[in-house]
Design an enzyme around this catalytic site. Structure first.
Site, PDB file in Angstrom:
ATOM      1  N   GLY A  69      -5.818   4.210  -4.481  1.00  0.00           N
ATOM      2  CA  GLY A  69      -6.445   2.987  -4.959  1.00  0.00           C
ATOM      3  C   GLY A  69      -6.532   1.897  -3.910  1.00  0.00           C
ATOM      4  N   ASN A 149      -2.923  -3.435 -15.334  1.00  0.00           N
ATOM      5  CA  ASN A 149      -1.848  -2.446 -15.266  1.00  0.00           C
ATOM      6  C   ASN A 149      -0.597  -2.870 -16.030  1.00  0.00           C
ATOM      7  OD1 ASN A 149      -2.220  -4.234 -12.877  1.00  0.00           O
ATOM      8  ND2 ASN A 149      -0.129  -3.589 -12.411  1.00  0.00           N
ATOM      9  N   GLN A 177      -6.216   2.175 -13.395  1.00  0.00           N
ATOM     10  CA  GLN A 177      -5.357   2.307 -14.567  1.00  0.00           C
ATOM     11  C   GLN A 177      -6.100   2.878 -15.772  1.00  0.00           C
ATOM     12  OE1 GLN A 177      -1.983   2.814 -15.428  1.00  0.00           O
ATOM     13  NE2 GLN A 177      -1.864   1.160 -13.916  1.00  0.00           N
ATOM     14  N   HIS A 199      -2.848   9.296  -8.657  1.00  0.00           N
ATOM     15  CA  HIS A 199      -1.500   9.446  -9.209  1.00  0.00           C
ATOM     16  C   HIS A 199      -1.348   8.784 -10.571  1.00  0.00           C
ATOM     17  CE1 HIS A 199       0.582   5.461  -8.487  1.00  0.00           C
ATOM     18  NE2 HIS A 199      -0.524   5.292  -7.789  1.00  0.00           N
ATOM     19  N   THR A 235     -10.503  14.304   8.715  1.00  0.00           N
ATOM     20  CA  THR A 235     -10.619  15.642   8.137  1.00  0.00           C
ATOM     21  C   THR A 235     -10.211  15.626   6.672  1.00  0.00           C
ATOM     22  OG1 THR A 235     -10.137  16.622  10.283  1.00  0.00           O
ATOM     23  CG2 THR A 235      -9.887  18.040   8.354  1.00  0.00           C
ATOM     24  N   CYS A 321       4.800  -2.480  -8.523  1.00  0.00           N
ATOM     25  CA  CYS A 321       4.662  -3.208  -7.262  1.00  0.00           C
ATOM     26  C   CYS A 321       5.417  -4.527  -7.262  1.00  0.00           C
ATOM     27  CB  CYS A 321       3.188  -3.454  -6.969  1.00  0.00           C
ATOM     28  SG  CYS A 321       2.248  -1.929  -6.801  1.00  0.00           S
TER      29      CYS A 321
END
Length: 371
Positions: A69, A149, A177, A199, A235, A321
């Site tokens: 994100g 969130n 979210q 995730h 890559t 966070c």
């Protein structure tokens, strides 16, 4: 462990893990290589991209794979600021954005951009009546999260997009979210950019995607070879690209299942039975993510209450966070939640593996502590 912190991160779905295995042990070719191993991984990345696009109802060539994100948000903010600096330097966001938006905005402010912050109401909804007045001839971008969130409040994205486009301003939404919890159709929402974080969607940490509407060109954040159609050098992370594609495919199939919303509703009303007017929902009960409850337990300290519940129960006193912070959540502060009430806030976020039996254990412990 009774895990009620799915908004922080999710476990990897077994179907996702199984999809990764062939690209861990055998199909290790570089998608840019002109041989059989390269062709296999090139096809795998293309298939994964199509699965992500299908969940969003867009074209595969509008999807760029990223590391998550934060990386998806940064190219939009910095790319638009660089590419459209001839038009203006004004960007609008909201007071309740994730640090993955707020901190790039802080950086751009130091670089000479002007940043305006939309306020929110008591339910955490942005005041779109003020957006029209905030936009000036120098405004180049508006970025508002799809859902918050911490509270789960869903923003009026379609309406915001219309206001932006009426003023010929680009619009970005961070849907990290929301994706997989509620349907998201970029055609219906009419957004120019949209952020995905894997995730939050039962795939590994370290993978995400960015939707960029066809026809919009911005400067790349990472320069190098011509990967991702020249929009993000490096890559391809084949293993995780495949994982995100599978996670999106699984999410598409699961969107019709309302088990999580039923469990969340059950948990909320059982909490009401226990605490009555000694608890407060922070957010909008009728317009939020189906898995999220931000509850203030009035007269309690949220961190202490969570600790007293036991080490086997995982929830959050704010977003991940902000963990470790001693001040109240900036989101609750922006919603004008009084500090004495905000201090008692706990975010419970449920997921596909949550059971009623687990919720009943949490409810019993809370009830015993409240007596």
């Amino acid at each position: 462990m009774i895990y009620l912190d799915y908004n922080a991160t999710t476990p990897i779905d077994k179907q996702v893990a199984d999809a990764m295995i062939p690209y861990i042990y055998g199909n290790y070719g570089n998608p840019s290589s002109n041989h059989e191993l390269g062709e296999r991984t090139k096809e795998a990345v293309a298939e994964a991209r199509s699965k992500v696009a299908k969940l969003l109802n867009c074209s595969a060539n509008e999807i760029i794979f990223t590391s998550g994100g934060s990386e998806s948000n940064n190219p939009v903010l910095k790319g638009v600021a660089h590419t459209y600096h001839h038009k203006g330097t004004h960007i609008i966001t909201s007071e309740i954005e994730h640090p993955a938006i707020l901190n790039p905005c802080n950086y751009l402010e130091k670089m000479g951009c002007e940043i305006s912050y939309l306020p929110v109401n008591k339910n955490g909804m942005v005041d779109i009546s003020k957006l029209d007045k905030m936009i000036t001839e120098k405004t180049i971008l508006v970025t508002i999260m799809h859902s918050n969130n911490e509270t789960g409040t869903i923003q009026p994205i379609k309406e915001i997009a219309k206001i932006c486009h009426d003023h010929d301003v680009l619009f970005h939404t961070d849907a990290s979210q929301s994706l997989g919890k509620v349907p998201i159709d970029v055609q219906e929402l009419d957004v120019d950019f949209l952020t995905i974080a894997g995730h939050k969607l039962y795939s590994p940490k370290g993978i995400g995607a960015l939707y960029i509407k066809n026809g919009i060109k911005i400067e790349s954040l990472i320069h190098g070879a011509g990967h991702e159609s020249g929009r993000r050098a490096g890559t391809e992370n084949v293993i995780f690209d495949v994982a995100l594609g599978k996670a999106c495919e699984v999410a598409q199939e699961a969107l019709q299942n309302n088990k999580i919303s039923q469990l969340t509703e059950y948990f909320y009303y059982e909490l009401k039975n226990i605490f009555g007017n000694k608890m407060q929902l922070n957010g909008d009960l009728d317009n939020k993510l189906p898995n999220t409850l931000n509850i203030s337990f009035i007269g309690y300290d949220g961190a202490k209450l969570l600790a007293d519940l036991g080490e086997d129960i995982a929830a959050s006193t704010g977003s991940a966070c902000h963990s470790g912070a001693t001040s109240i959540s900036p989101v609750l502060k922006a919603m004008n939640v009084p500090s004495e009430i905000a201090r008692g806030a706990i975010r419970f976020s449920l997921g596909k593996y949550t059971t009623k039996e687990e919720l009943d254990i949490v409810l019993k412990r809370l009830n015993d502590m409240h007596k």
